[in-house]
Design an enzyme around this catalytic site. Structure first.
Site, PDB file in Angstrom:
ATOM      1  N   LYS A 228       0.812  -1.213   0.000  1.00 27.78           N
ATOM      2  CA  LYS A 228       0.000   0.000   0.000  1.00 27.78           C
ATOM      3  C   LYS A 228       0.849   1.269   0.000  1.00 27.78           C
ATOM      4  O   LYS A 228       2.060   1.235   0.209  1.00 27.78           O
ATOM      5  CB  LYS A 228      -0.962  -0.014   1.188  1.00 27.78           C
ATOM      6  CG  LYS A 228      -2.136  -0.963   0.997  1.00 27.78           C
ATOM      7  CD  LYS A 228      -3.172  -0.832   2.080  1.00 27.78           C
ATOM      8  CE  LYS A 228      -4.397  -1.691   1.753  1.00 27.78           C
ATOM      9  NZ  LYS A 228      -5.422  -1.633   2.816  1.00 27.78           N
ATOM     10  N   ARG A 262      -3.479  -9.928   5.310  1.00 30.26           N
ATOM     11  CA  ARG A 262      -4.070  -9.980   3.964  1.00 30.26           C
ATOM     12  C   ARG A 262      -3.002  -9.491   2.992  1.00 30.26           C
ATOM     13  O   ARG A 262      -2.557  -8.347   3.064  1.00 30.26           O
ATOM     14  CB  ARG A 262      -5.308  -9.099   3.883  1.00 30.26           C
ATOM     15  CG  ARG A 262      -6.006  -9.132   2.525  1.00 30.26           C
ATOM     16  CD  ARG A 262      -7.261  -8.262   2.535  1.00 30.26           C
ATOM     17  NE  ARG A 262      -7.947  -8.311   1.256  1.00 30.26           N
ATOM     18  CZ  ARG A 262      -7.691  -7.507   0.220  1.00 30.26           C
ATOM     19  NH1 ARG A 262      -6.733  -6.571   0.334  1.00 30.26           N
ATOM     20  NH2 ARG A 262      -8.366  -7.619  -0.902  1.00 30.26           N
TER      21      ARG A 262
END
Length: 283
Positions: A228, A262
Site C-alpha cells: 500500500k 491480507r
C-alpha cells in the site's frame, strides 16, 4: 474482553482459530487493481494463481471483482458478480475445500457468492456503510464478516482524514459497529482498521503502532498493509517494488497482535508468520 484470549471464528462450518496468525491471499479478478501484479484474468491464469497460493500455504483466499483504489471505474453489480463467478468457478475446481472470502460491499453480490459458490466470509470495505442491506444479509446467511473501517467512499475517502485521535476514533467506531452486528445475530466478526482508507500515511503508522489496542474488542484483527501507499510513497518506489517493505510492516503487525495478514505475496507472509512464531515460542 481479555485482549490476551485467542479469538476464533466459524468459517463455513469450520473452526478457524488464531492461536497462530493466518494468511489471507488476495485474488483480484479485476483489470484495474492498484497493484498490477495482483490482477489475473482467464481461467488458466486464475488456476495457476490459486494453485500457487495453495502451495505457498494460504489459509484463506480473498477474491475481489471491484477495485477500491481511488479513481477506479464504477462497476455494475452484474459485472462485479460475473467477474467473481468466473474466478470462484476456477477456485472450486482447483482447491475445492478452500476457505474463501469475497471482497464486496454489495449485499446482493455477497449473497450470490455465498449461496452459489460456498463462500464463507464476506469482506466488506464499507463496514456496512455502502449498502444498508449488508448486515441483515450477512446475518441471514450466517457467514463470517470482515468489518473494515472507512469513511466516505473510495472516491471521497482521501478528504475525510480529520480525526481527534485516529486510533481511538477508529476503535470506537468499530466497537459500536460490532455491537450493532451482534444485536443482529452476526457472531463471527473480524475487524480491519482500514489501512489506507480515509487515513493519511502518518495516520496509518499510528494505527499500526496501536494495533494491539484493537484486540480489546475480542474480534480477530486483520492487517491489510500489502504493497500500500504507506509503504511505497515514503520510500519513493512503486507498489511493484514494495514487497520488502510489506514484509517489514507485516512483521510489526504480527508483533502488535495481528491475527490475519491480507497479502499479495503469500509465501513471504507465511514465512514471516513462521519466524515470528519461533520468536514467540522462545520466550
Amino acid at each position: 474482553m481479555n485482549p490476551h484470549i485467542t479469538p476464533s471464528i466459524n468459517a463455513g462450518g469450520r473452526l478457524l482459530s488464531f492461536d497462530v496468525p493466518k494468511v489471507m491471499g488476495i485474488l483480484n479478478v479485476t483489470p484495474d487493481s492498484f497493484y498490477s501484479g495482483s490482477r489475473v484474468s482467464g481461467s488458466k491464469a486464475i488456476a495457476e494463481r490459486v494453485a500457487g497460493m495453495r502451495e505457498e500455504g494460504a489459509d484463506i483466499l480473498d477474491i475481489g471483482g471491484y477495485s477500491s483504489r481511488p479513481g477506479a471505474e464504477e462497476v455494475s453489480p452484474e459485472e462485479e458478480y460475473s467477474r467473481l463467478a468466473s474466478g470462484l468457478e476456477v477456485v472450486r475446481s482447483v482447491w475445492q475445500e478452500a476457505i474463501v472470502s469475497v471482497d464486496t460491499f454489495r449485499a446482493e453480490v455477497a449473497r450470490r457468492c455465498v449461496e452459489e459458490w460456498g463462500v464463507s466470509i464476506v469482506n466488506d470495505i464499507g463496514g456496512g456503510t455502502l449498502d444498508p442491506a449488508m448486515w441483515d444479509t450477512v446475518a441471514d446467511l450466517r457467514v463470517a464478516y470482515v468489518l473494515m473501517h472507512m469513511r466516505g467512499t473510495p472516491k471521497t475517502m482521501g478528504t475525510l482524514t480529520d480525526y481527534n485521535d485516529v486510533s481511538a476514533d477508529t476503535l470506537t467506531d468499530l466497537a459500536f459497529r460490532i455491537s450493532e452486528l451482534r444485536s443482529k445475530g452476526v457472531s463471527d466478526v473480524i475487524i480491519d482498521p482500514g489501512f489506507g482508507f480515509a487515513k493519511t500515511v502518518e495516520q496509518n503508522y499510528r494505527l499500526l503502532a496501536d494495533l494491539r489496542e484493537f484486540r480489546i474488542t475480542g474480534a480477530p484483527v486483520l492487517a491489510g498493509i500489502s504493497r500500500k501507499t504507506m509503504i511505497w510513497k515514503p520510500l519513493g518506489i512503486t507498489p511493484a517494488e514494495a514487497a520488502n517493505g510489506t514484509t517489514a510492516l507485516n512483521t510489526v503487525a504480527l508483533l502488535n497482535g495481528a491475527d490475519i495478514l491480507r497479502v499479495h505475496d503469500v509465501r513471504n507472509a507465511v514465512e514471516t508468520v513462521k519466524l515470528m512464531e519461533l520468536l514467540k515460542n522462545d520466550k
